[in-house]
Design a protein around this motif. Sequence first.
Motif, mmCIF file in Angstrom:
data_model
loop_
_atom_site.group_PDB
_atom_site.id
_atom_site.type_symbol
_atom_site.label_atom_id
_atom_site.label_comp_id
_atom_site.label_asym_id
_atom_site.label_seq_id
_atom_site.Cartn_x
_atom_site.Cartn_y
_atom_site.Cartn_z
ATOM 1 N N ARG A 43 154.427 -33.850 19.183
ATOM 2 C CA ARG A 43 154.805 -32.768 18.268
ATOM 3 C C ARG A 43 156.321 -32.621 18.125
ATOM 4 O O ARG A 43 156.812 -32.287 17.038
ATOM 5 C CB ARG A 43 154.212 -31.433 18.748
ATOM 6 N N LYS A 44 157.054 -32.843 19.181
ATOM 7 C CA LYS A 44 158.493 -32.595 19.119
ATOM 8 C C LYS A 44 159.233 -33.594 18.228
ATOM 9 O O LYS A 44 160.400 -33.383 17.889
ATOM 10 C CB LYS A 44 159.097 -32.579 20.518
ATOM 11 N N THR A 45 158.540 -34.645 17.806
ATOM 12 C CA THR A 45 159.148 -35.605 16.875
ATOM 13 C C THR A 45 158.954 -35.187 15.419
ATOM 14 O O THR A 45 159.520 -35.796 14.522
ATOM 15 C CB THR A 45 158.542 -37.010 17.069
ATOM 16 N N TRP A 46 158.152 -34.141 15.203
ATOM 17 C CA TRP A 46 157.834 -33.725 13.835
ATOM 18 C C TRP A 46 158.961 -32.893 13.247
ATOM 19 O O TRP A 46 159.363 -31.882 13.819
ATOM 20 C CB TRP A 46 156.563 -32.887 13.810
ATOM 21 N N ASP A 47 159.430 -33.284 12.074
ATOM 22 C CA ASP A 47 160.421 -32.496 11.345
ATOM 23 C C ASP A 47 159.728 -31.557 10.352
ATOM 24 O O ASP A 47 160.119 -30.413 10.170
ATOM 25 C CB ASP A 47 161.374 -33.435 10.594
ATOM 26 N N THR A 48 158.657 -32.057 9.736
ATOM 27 C CA THR A 48 157.870 -31.285 8.764
ATOM 28 C C THR A 48 156.390 -31.539 9.047
ATOM 29 O O THR A 48 155.989 -32.686 9.260
ATOM 30 C CB THR A 48 158.194 -31.728 7.329
ATOM 31 N N TYR A 49 155.592 -30.479 9.046
ATOM 32 C CA TYR A 49 154.174 -30.653 9.338
ATOM 33 C C TYR A 49 153.368 -29.477 8.790
ATOM 34 O O TYR A 49 153.919 -28.410 8.484
ATOM 35 C CB TYR A 49 153.937 -30.790 10.854
ATOM 36 N N TRP A 50 152.059 -29.678 8.674
ATOM 37 C CA TRP A 50 151.146 -28.626 8.262
ATOM 38 C C TRP A 50 150.641 -27.889 9.496
ATOM 39 O O TRP A 50 150.262 -28.515 10.483
ATOM 40 C CB TRP A 50 149.956 -29.202 7.503
#
Length: 262
Positions: free
Chosen positions: A76-83
């Motif tokens: 998760r910590k690699t996500w910049d944009t997510y739903w």
Amino acid sequence: MIDSNTQDHIIALAKKAGDAIMVIYDKDFAVYDKSDSSPLTEADLAAHNIIVEGLEASSTFPILSEESASISWEERKTWDTYWLVDPLDGTKEFIKKNGEFTVNIALIHQGTPVFGVVYAPALKRTYWGSLESGAYMDDEQGTRSISAAKHKDGEAWKVVGSRSHQSPEIQALLAELGGEAELVAMGSSLKLCLVASGDAHLYPRLGPTSEWDTGAAHAVALAAGANVTVLDPNNPFDDAALALTYNQKDSVLNPYFLVSAE
């Protein structure tokens, strides 16, 4: 960040999920636990599957849902944009059959909810909003733009809260406001939407919530001009309070927060 066609698609997706929930909600059920055979679980999973399939077919952003909460922090910590999705928020409201449960879909970008849809299928009410295009509400009276309403001198404070007994911390916060305070009761993420629509001035949350519980309605509140900040019970109206953010830590639990039109 998100165009009108995509917004329309996500709104339609939330409504499709809500329709699936209503098929189960309208049945005469008496099983209320979280077992795999309960109507609550059946409705939750039906909505989850519809939303995830719809998002995966139209977007490359990753998805975090209450029903897929096992995704690791390392990923998760690699996500910049997510739903961020809660397919059925307000389990108590679903069980009580008071209609105040919602389908929540939010787009989170760099920790901030930039778009969100909150659909209450039993109430036939939809809220949505983005930072670019503002906040809106649709119900049996039609579609209209909404905005948070600041408290005016001399009027009673409208404070969103639980229908049950208020905690000492909430009572202390209300006392600090000064003047009369009117409790506005509502379930699920609709609490944040009441501030967004100008039907309440404040929503203090001094109890546990997860990020998927709040993300979509948080986006609506921001689009409507409200603030959502971390709440210190000892200093509830701190002008320097930090904004509530998402996916910035290992835990998906929110700190206490305050939704305010001020």
